[in-house]
Scaffold this motif. Structure first.
Motif, short mmCIF file in Angstrom:
data_model
loop_
_atom_site.label_atom_id
_atom_site.label_comp_id
_atom_site.label_asym_id
_atom_site.label_seq_id
_atom_site.Cartn_x
_atom_site.Cartn_y
_atom_site.Cartn_z
N LYS A 98 0.81 -1.18 -0.05
CA LYS A 98 0.19 0.01 0.09
C LYS A 98 0.89 1.28 0.05
O LYS A 98 1.80 1.36 0.92
CB LYS A 98 -0.73 0.07 1.22
N THR A 99 0.84 2.20 -0.99
CA THR A 99 1.71 3.25 -1.13
C THR A 99 1.70 4.17 0.07
O THR A 99 0.52 4.52 0.51
CB THR A 99 1.19 4.07 -2.37
N GLY A 100 2.85 4.40 0.48
CA GLY A 100 2.94 5.39 1.66
C GLY A 100 2.78 4.58 2.99
O GLY A 100 3.01 5.33 4.09
N ALA A 101 2.32 3.22 2.90
CA ALA A 101 2.15 2.45 4.41
C ALA A 101 3.40 1.76 4.80
O ALA A 101 3.72 0.90 3.73
CB ALA A 101 1.04 1.67 4.24
N PRO A 102 3.96 1.71 5.90
CA PRO A 102 5.11 0.87 6.12
C PRO A 102 4.73 -0.76 6.11
O PRO A 102 3.45 -1.03 6.24
CB PRO A 102 5.17 1.15 7.70
N ASN A 103 5.58 -1.38 5.47
CA ASN A 103 5.25 -2.97 5.35
C ASN A 103 6.66 -3.73 5.57
O ASN A 103 7.73 -3.56 4.92
CB ASN A 103 5.18 -2.95 3.50
N THR A 104 6.56 -4.19 6.85
CA THR A 104 7.58 -5.03 7.27
C THR A 104 7.79 -6.48 6.95
O THR A 104 9.12 -6.99 7.14
CB THR A 104 7.21 -5.34 8.85
N PHE A 105 6.86 -7.11 6.05
CA PHE A 105 6.96 -8.58 5.90
C PHE A 105 7.24 -9.46 6.97
O PHE A 105 7.80 -10.52 7.01
CB PHE A 105 8.23 -8.79 5.07
N GLY A 106 6.99 -8.89 8.22
CA GLY A 106 7.10 -9.52 9.36
C GLY A 106 8.61 -9.56 9.85
O GLY A 106 8.84 -10.64 10.67
#
Length: 489
Positions: A86-94
């Motif tokens: 999601k553009t602009g949303a942090p994405n950690t992949f866990g």
């Protein structure tokens, strides 16, 4: 909409269109629930609170101005924190090395959900790179099933399933490469649908052909069958940047949920021939499968004809799945992120172990595994020569307990009925259908000692509508909505 009321996504969308519910008010109610309930569940990694409020205001203005509305206009949803950008949303992949990663574009299906008017309230928890059938990681820890906070939500879409079960959102998106939609759906007492391979397009880069094996797919998680059908209707369809996406075949999943299954032939396999099954699961599913007979179908217990042991199948899945991880790591490395070189100590030890074990697989060994996978495919297709659906338990055990120590993470059982099983995936009757690309759902079959038990419904390739029809018929005969009274407040 009061705190104890949990309308379906379909009901919400209808009320919003009629003007009987305000989108900002609905959004605020769900954000309040998230704040109140997620502290115990640990379902969300990131909450997009302000963005959700802004989008709700815009959606309300579009409604007032008579703009063309999508089927999910104003409906709050959650998306997974894996490759579901999601553009602009942090994405950690866990994964700890990616705690500050922010993607610059949306995943294809996220675009479609936004175009349909959905309001994304947050990103949901997953194990590191989705590598196991429970949700626990070094970023925020384990996610619990709302039915018992001491037990895990399942994985890898555990945060999504827990959020839906707890009524934090009516709908959530999940991904499934070995059961990652169906396993947590079973553990959280919700409905999860894994569609035919590449019915939902994915624009994967730098390797557009990455997920040809195992069959990674995207699908919905919901409290009702109709809601899952509605979400899949929105996400489905080809994309020019996905060379493996299937063409539009005109399927109408919502309509399919209302179809009769009278006359269908159902093959019931209590154990997929080779899996040990906990007696608590067996008794619930043995009783639940008879509902299809009430709906006019015939049910016959069958042997699938799988030649490998459950341990051989699990090892096969690990090797094939970890091949995709190696390709993913190469992509990260080309972007300057050398996980095994610079961040090894920040990774889950089991993940590192399996990456190292599979690092030197030869192309000959890889193709030998493809032969084994073909044997599984042929066995399943032989069943579909005579039957319309295959039904099995979703997983072999009730939800497992969360690990409470700081030195280890939650995994599945190592033993069932005295028989050793692989703790990452070997207790799940889901992953063989990722080898083959068949559509499969997990539907709530009942409870055992207050914990949810799931039943898996599998259709022939491209027969997603048949799976939805059977799911809808089962829900009408054995509704599970009342089980949420145990956890709703």
């Amino acid at each position: 909409m009061s705190e104890g009321v949990n309308p379906s996504a379909s009901e919400l969308a209808t009320c919003i269109r009629r003007g009987s519910l305000s989108i900002p008010d609905v959004t605020e109610k769900y954000l309040t629930r998230l704040e109140k309930r997620d502290g115990d569940l640990n379902a969300f990694v990131t909450v997009l609170e302000e963005e959700a409020r802004e989008r709700a205001q815009t959606a309300e203005a579009e409604l007032t101005n008579g703009a063309k509305l999508g089927p999910l206009h104003g409906v709050p949803i959650a998306i997974k924190d894996l490759f579901d950008f999601k553009t602009g949303a942090p994405n950690t992949f866990g994964s700890k090395p990616f705690e500050d990663f922010v993607p610059e574009q949306n995943a294809t299906y996220v675009d479609r959900l936004l175009e349909a008017g959905a309001i994304i309230v947050g990103k949901t928890n997953t194990p590191e790179f989705g590598h196991k059938g429970v949700t626990d990681n070094l970023v925020i820890g384990p996610t619990s099933t709302p039915f018992d906070l001491n037990h895990n939500a399942g994985g890898s879409s555990g945060g999504s399933a827990a959020a839906v079960a707890a009524g934090i959102v009516p709908l959530a998106q999940g991904g499934d490469s070995g059961g990652s939609i169906r396993i947590p759906a079973s553990c959280c007492g919700v409905y999860g649908f894994n569609p035919t391979y590449r019915r939902v397009a994915q624009e994967i880069r730098p390797d557009a052909f990455l997920s040809h094996t195992p069959f990674l797919q995207i699908g919905p998680i919901s409290r009702t069958v109709e809601d899952a059908a509605l979400m899949l209707d929105v996400m489905t369809g080809p994309h020019p940047r996905d060379p493996l996406s299937m063409p539009d075949d005109g399927a109408d999943f919502v309509t399919a949920t209302r179809q009769s299954i009278s006359g269908l032939k159902i093959a019931y396999s209590p154990d997929l021939d080779v899996f040990p099954i906990d007696t608590r699961v067996q008794s619930v599913v043995d009783e639940a499968v008879r509902a299809f007979e009430t709906a006019g179908a015939t049910v016959e217990e069958v042997k699938i004809g799988i030649e490998q042991s459950h341990r051989e199948l699990a090892d096969l899945w690990i090797r094939q799945n970890w091949m995709t991880y190696h390709s993913t790591l190469e992509g990260f490395k080309s972007d300057g992120i050398d996980l095994l070189g610079d961040y090894r100590e920040d990774l889950t030890p089991a993940l590192v172990d399996h990456l190292e074990d599979t690092a030197d697989l030869s192309i000959r060994e890889y193709k030998r595994d493809e032969h084994a996978r073909t044997q599984v495919y042929d066995a399943i297709q032989d069943v579909f020569e005579e039957y319309d659906l295959i039904v099995t338990p979703t997983i072999a055990v009730p939800p497992v307990k969360n690990h409470t120590g700081s030195d280890e993470q939650t995994v599945g059982p190592t033993e069932i009925n005295g028989e050793s099983v692989d703790p990452l995936i070997g207790w799940c009757l889901t992953f063989p259908f990722n080898f083959t690309g068949h559509p499969a759902a997990s539907i709530p079959a009942g409870l055992s000692d207050g914990l949810p038990i799931g039943m898996q419904i599998v259709g022939d390739r491209f027969a997603d509508e048949t799976v939805f029809a059977a799911s809808g018929a089962f829900e009408r005969i054995k509704p599970w909505a009342d089980t949420y009274s145990m956890i709703d407040c």
